[in-house]
Design a protein around this motif. Sequence first.
Motif, PDB file in Angstrom:
ATOM      1  N   LEU A 130       0.868  -0.962   0.783  1.00  0.00           N
ATOM      2  CA  LEU A 130       0.189  -0.498   0.154  1.00  0.00           C
ATOM      3  C   LEU A 130       1.111   1.380   0.148  1.00  0.00           C
ATOM      4  CD1 LEU A 130      -2.926   1.232   0.333  1.00  0.00           C
ATOM      5  CD2 LEU A 130      -2.150   0.933   2.616  1.00  0.00           C
ATOM      6  N   GLU A 131       1.704   0.765   0.879  1.00  0.00           N
ATOM      7  CA  GLU A 131       2.782   2.684   0.766  1.00  0.00           C
ATOM      8  C   GLU A 131       3.219   2.876  -0.266  1.00  0.00           C
ATOM      9  OE1 GLU A 131       7.522   2.547   2.597  1.00  0.00           O
ATOM     10  OE2 GLU A 131       5.492   1.581   3.498  1.00  0.00           O
ATOM     11  N   ILE A 132       3.708   1.848  -1.575  1.00  0.00           N
ATOM     12  CA  ILE A 132       4.631   1.877  -2.377  1.00  0.00           C
ATOM     13  C   ILE A 132       3.375   1.662  -4.149  1.00  0.00           C
ATOM     14  CG2 ILE A 132       6.560   1.586  -1.536  1.00  0.00           C
ATOM     15  CD1 ILE A 132       7.057  -1.349  -3.138  1.00  0.00           C
ATOM     16  N   VAL A 133       3.223   1.069  -3.862  1.00  0.00           N
ATOM     17  CA  VAL A 133       2.263   0.840  -5.260  1.00  0.00           C
ATOM     18  C   VAL A 133       0.062   1.036  -5.216  1.00  0.00           C
ATOM     19  CG1 VAL A 133       3.548  -0.417  -6.339  1.00  0.00           C
ATOM     20  CG2 VAL A 133       2.542  -2.029  -4.899  1.00  0.00           C
ATOM     21  N   PRO A 134      -0.681   1.674  -4.070  1.00  0.00           N
ATOM     22  CA  PRO A 134      -1.535   1.535  -3.906  1.00  0.00           C
ATOM     23  C   PRO A 134      -2.661   1.584  -5.069  1.00  0.00           C
ATOM     24  CG  PRO A 134      -0.760   3.595  -3.800  1.00  0.00           C
ATOM     25  CD  PRO A 134       0.923   3.206  -3.717  1.00  0.00           C
ATOM     26  N   ASN A 135      -2.445   2.309  -5.992  1.00  0.00           N
ATOM     27  CA  ASN A 135      -3.215   1.365  -6.774  1.00  0.00           C
ATOM     28  C   ASN A 135      -3.024   0.418  -8.340  1.00  0.00           C
ATOM     29  OD1 ASN A 135      -4.743   4.297  -6.685  1.00  0.00           O
ATOM     30  ND2 ASN A 135      -3.401   5.077  -7.366  1.00  0.00           N
ATOM     31  N   SER A 136      -2.265  -0.153  -7.652  1.00  0.00           N
ATOM     32  CA  SER A 136      -1.639  -1.419  -8.225  1.00  0.00           C
ATOM     33  C   SER A 136      -2.909  -2.292  -8.451  1.00  0.00           C
ATOM     34  CB  SER A 136      -0.952  -2.386  -8.319  1.00  0.00           C
ATOM     35  OG  SER A 136       0.477  -1.201  -8.750  1.00  0.00           O
ATOM     36  N   ILE A 137      -3.416  -3.018  -9.303  1.00  0.00           N
ATOM     37  CA  ILE A 137      -4.714  -3.748  -9.291  1.00  0.00           C
ATOM     38  C   ILE A 137      -4.254  -5.211  -9.276  1.00  0.00           C
ATOM     39  CG2 ILE A 137      -6.354  -4.973 -10.279  1.00  0.00           C
ATOM     40  CD1 ILE A 137      -6.156  -2.052 -11.777  1.00  0.00           C
ATOM     41  N   GLU A 138      -4.537  -5.715  -8.887  1.00  0.00           N
ATOM     42  CA  GLU A 138      -4.645  -7.505  -7.778  1.00  0.00           C
ATOM     43  C   GLU A 138      -5.174  -7.873  -9.059  1.00  0.00           C
ATOM     44  OE1 GLU A 138      -4.528 -12.084  -6.736  1.00  0.00           O
ATOM     45  OE2 GLU A 138      -6.550 -10.427  -6.727  1.00  0.00           O
ATOM     46  N   PRO A 139      -4.789  -8.999 -10.088  1.00  0.00           N
ATOM     47  CA  PRO A 139      -5.901  -9.601 -10.736  1.00  0.00           C
ATOM     48  C   PRO A 139      -6.979 -10.158 -10.971  1.00  0.00           C
ATOM     49  CG  PRO A 139      -3.571 -10.720 -11.769  1.00  0.00           C
ATOM     50  CD  PRO A 139      -3.753  -9.511 -10.552  1.00  0.00           C
TER      51      PRO A 139
END
Length: 302
Positions: A130-139
């Motif tokens: 969450l600290e570095i890639v909060p908007n990345s999607i777990e597919p």
Amino acid sequence: MPRTLISLGANLGNVRESMGAAKRLLIDSFGASNLVFSQLYRTPPIGGPGGQGDFLNAVVAIDTDRSVWEVWELIQAIESALGRQRQHRWEARRIDVDLLLFDQQRIWTPHLKIPHPRMCMRTFVIEPALEIVPNSIEPVTGWTISRLHNHLVRSHRNNSMIQVLCQDASQLSQLQREFAKVVGSDNCLTSEAHPLVQWSVANAEQMVGTALRQSKPKDPLSKLTIAAVASPDPMTVLWEDFSKPWVKALNMDTRLALDSNEFRSIEGPRYLMPSDDPKWAVHEILAASQAMQCELEAVETF
């Protein structure tokens, strides 16, 4: 370039030195400009043998033009270079490097599973991510890291349940009896250390299809769905092959992805596990609950 996410963890020997060495090897392999590191977090050991010390954990985002298999081989080489030895599951370790995400790929093979099967249930992975890639999607879930984190926080606060799906009533009864033996309660009620579990018999093929479009949503209290699948003969049939109907139902492999006319009835975090050994399976359920509830302490910038 694909965005890769990996986790680092260690709790044996000079832990800070091991984490620093892993960082240096990652920089050597991928280049400092292509890496983003989370803070270091201290967490208790989860699921393994007793007597272990606390872990230091971190998550690293990598931008790379290498293939997923090349990245996997590189991080295995880093583990070997730093003296990682695998003898017992979830034991104390000098270093642990796990491949969590590789862009939006979904892979289900005996040797490599992407996203990491336990990623969504591990607070010690999701919070640093969450600290570095909060908007990345777990597919698999289609959720962002931020949403997964909020789900874990809300589930912990509301004492939500784990939903366990079994293939038949006999398998369900075996797991319930083993769970009750371990927890010490015939009705498997929750406590501070053990989850509230809802047990159901389910069929993977029936969980996919247009007939399910009118089905009611999954119980909103459920924080994790675990599908427990037994192989007919573990010595001759690869569990990964036997469980492919569930892999499809859970949307865990791009090659088995649902088409536009199909409907998946499971939403949110999910986990697919073998259940031939009821004792092992119950241990896995309890470890999942602990991983979702573990406390983290940010200790320093990595």
